[in-house]
Design an enzyme around this catalytic site. Sequence first.
Site, short mmCIF file in Angstrom:
data_model
loop_
_atom_site.label_atom_id
_atom_site.label_comp_id
_atom_site.label_asym_id
_atom_site.label_seq_id
_atom_site.Cartn_x
_atom_site.Cartn_y
_atom_site.Cartn_z
N GLU A 142 39.40 55.37 52.61
CA GLU A 142 40.34 56.34 53.16
C GLU A 142 39.78 57.77 53.19
OE1 GLU A 142 44.23 56.04 51.36
OE2 GLU A 142 44.73 54.33 52.61
N GLU A 329 45.03 47.28 53.97
CA GLU A 329 45.96 47.33 52.83
C GLU A 329 47.37 47.20 53.39
OE1 GLU A 329 45.37 50.84 50.46
OE2 GLU A 329 43.20 50.57 50.35
C1 GAL Z 1 45.86 53.72 49.57
C2 GAL Z 1 44.54 53.61 48.84
C3 GAL Z 1 44.58 52.59 47.74
C4 GAL Z 1 45.84 52.74 46.93
C5 GAL Z 1 47.02 52.61 47.84
C6 GAL Z 1 48.34 52.68 47.13
O1 GAL Z 1 46.01 54.98 50.11
O2 GAL Z 1 43.51 53.28 49.72
O3 GAL Z 1 43.45 52.75 46.92
O4 GAL Z 1 45.83 53.98 46.30
O5 GAL Z 1 46.98 53.64 48.78
O6 GAL Z 1 49.41 52.53 48.02
#
Ligand code: GAL
Length: 669
Positions: A142, A329
Site C-alpha cells: 500500500e 485484501e
Molecule cells: C491495509 C493494510 C494491511 C492492514 C489492513 C487492515 O490497509 O495493507 O496491512 O493494515 O489494512 O484493514
Amino acid sequence: MKLGVCYYPEQWPEDWWADDARRMRDIGISHVRIAEFAWSVIEPEPDHFEWSWLDHAIETLHDQGLSIILCTPTATPPKWLVDAHPDILAVDAQGVTREFGSRRHYCFSSAVYRQQSQRITRLMATRYGEHPAVTAWQTDNEYGCHDTVLSYSPAARRAFRGWLKVRYQNIEALNHAWGSVFWSQCYRDFNEVDPPVAAVTETNPAHRLDWQRFASDEVVAFNREQVQILRELSPGRSLTHNFMGFFTGFNHHDVAADLDVASWDSYPLGFTQMFFLSPDEKTRWARSGHPDIASFHHDLYRGMCVGKSADDGTGSSDDKKTGRWWVMEQQPGPVNWAHWNPLPYNGMVRLWTWQAFAHGAELVSYFRWRQAPFAQEQMHAGLLRCDRSDDQGALEAAEVGKELVQLRQKLPIDNLSVRPNVALVFDYDALWMTQIQPQGADYNGLELCFRIYSAFRQMGLDVDVVSPHAVLSHYRLIVLPAMHHVSAALLAKLSASTAEIVLGPRTGSKTANFQIPANLAPGVLAELAGITIQRVASTPPGIAHEILLDGQTLTATRWREELRLNAATAEAWFEDGGVAISRHLLVRYVAAWLSPNSWYTLLRIAAVDAGLMVTDLPAALRVSRLGELTMVFNFGDEFLTWMPSYRAENLLGGAVLAPRDIAVWRSLP
Ligand code: GAL
C-alpha cells in the site's frame, strides 16, 4: 475465480502452520500472500539472515498445493536500519521526522533506502524467485498508506530540484509555467526552489501540482526498481502491488504500467465510514457497505493493467481491453481503523467476494487468516478468531469455495470478461488540480467521479473507469466527470468518437501548467462542446439551485457556472434563466454540481440517447455482467426480485433474493 488469504506465519507458533495450510485448502483457498512486513525477522541483524523459518513456511504452504504471493518487505524497514541511517525516515509538512514505531517509515527519495529496498528485493528474489510455489510477487505494501507519499526531507528537496530541471530545462520556462511573476516568486536557479510548504499562505498551485507529480514519479521509480529485479530473478511470475481505496496520492496508472496485475484492498465498511458519504448513507450502509464502493474500485483497477496475459494459474484475459486485477485484501469482519467499526451483516463477506468476481477479479484474497491477539490490529477480524476457531468470515469464504466448485462443474468461469458500454475517465493529475484549488470547501472531484459512477450502477449499467490514455473507440457513452485538464490526445479521441459524451463541471478549465486557458474554459474542448464558460461560483451549504430539464427539476449545490452558447444549444436552465446543461451534437456540458438523484436523471437520458438498456434498480440491488453470466446482489434488508428479461438459466440463488443474497444467471442462446 480464485480465493486467497493474507497470512503471517512469523506471528504464530510454527507447529500451527501445517494445520493452517490444510484448513486453507479445505476452505477452497488456493493463494496465500506472505512476508510484506517480515523484514526484521528475515534480517534481524545487518547482513545476518534467518531464512529457515520462511523456507519452512513456504514449504508448508507448498505441501498443501497453495500458491504463494511473496512480498518485498519494504513497507517496514527494521529498527537497526533506521538507526544506522536515520535519513531514510520521511519528514512531514511541519518539518517533523516521522519516526520508527508503526510502518511505512521511509522517504521515497532517500538514496540509502532505495539501495536497501533493492538489496532486500534482490536477496528475496534470489532465494525464492524460482520456487515453484511462488507464482506472484507483491511489491511493498500500500504505497501512500498513512499519508506517506509526500516527504519534505532534504533528499526529497534535492530530488525535486532535479526533477524540475529535467521537466523545464531552463528556469525561465519554470517561471513562465508557474506564473512566478505573481507575488514576486521568480527564481534564478532550480536550486532556489523548495517544496511548497510552510509558506505564509497558499503556495503557487502550479508549484504544488509539480510537487505532487514529482512525488508520484518517486513512487513509480521506487516500484520500478523492485520490478526490474523481480523480472530478472523470478521470471514468469505475476507482479502486482496492492493499491488502496479512494486514494489519489500518486498516479496509479503510472505505477500499474510496470505491473502485470493491479490489486487493491477492499474494506467496504471502513470506506463507508471514512469517506464523503452523507450521515444518512453512513447509517444506512454501515453493515453492508455502500453498494458501489467496492465496485467503483473494481472497475477502476480493472483498467490499470490492460493487455497483460497470465501464466501463473490465476486465469487469463487475452482481451487487450480488460486488465488483470485482484482483490488482495478483502474485509472479513470488523476492521480496526475506521471511526466506527461495525460488524458486517452475515452474508456480506460472501456477497463482496462474488461482487468482485462479477467485476472480473481473478482472485479475492481475505485479510487476514487469523485475528492477531497482539499489537496495533488486535481489534481487526480475520477469517479465524485468535483462538483458531472459525469466525463468520471463514464460514462464508468456505461457502464461496463450494459455490465455485459447483459453478465450475456447469461451465468454464475463469475466462469471462466484463464489457461495459460506458467509460468514466479518471485522471489522477486532474484530480490533484481539484484538490489543490477546490474553490469551494466541499468541491471534491473524487466524490464527483463516485457519484456519477454510482448513478450508472443504479440504472444497471456496467462501467469501465479508465485512464485518459485508454482506447475509447468502443464505448457508447463517455463521461469526463472531473477533468480539469484535457490533453490534445484525449481531445482527438473524443473528437473521433461516435459515443454520447458528458462533460462534468470544470472540465477543460485548466492547462497542463495549471493556468486558465487563453480561450477560457472549457479550453481545448471549446469547439467540441460549442460553449465558453464565462463565470464560475462555488455555493455555500444551504443554497441550492433548481434546474429545469425537459419537464423535470434537478438540484444543484456546491458549484455553478455561467456559460455562453456558441454552437451549442441549451438543454436545461437554472431557475434564473442561465443555461445549466448545453448540448452540441453528441456532447453535453453540465455547468453545475448536481445532486446524486439529479445526476441519475441526466445520465439516464444520456444512456438512453446512447441506445443503452437502462433498468431503474432499487437502491439496494445491483446487477453486473461477466461474459454470459449476470450476477445480482441484494445489499438491503428487504427481499428483492430480479428476473432476466432474456432466456437464461439460473445457476445460483434465484429470482427472489433474501437480504444480502446473490444470484447468478447464465444467458442462453
Ligand atoms: C491495509 C493494510 C494491511 C492492514 C489492513 C487492515 O490497509 O495493507 O496491512 O493494515 O489494512 O484493514
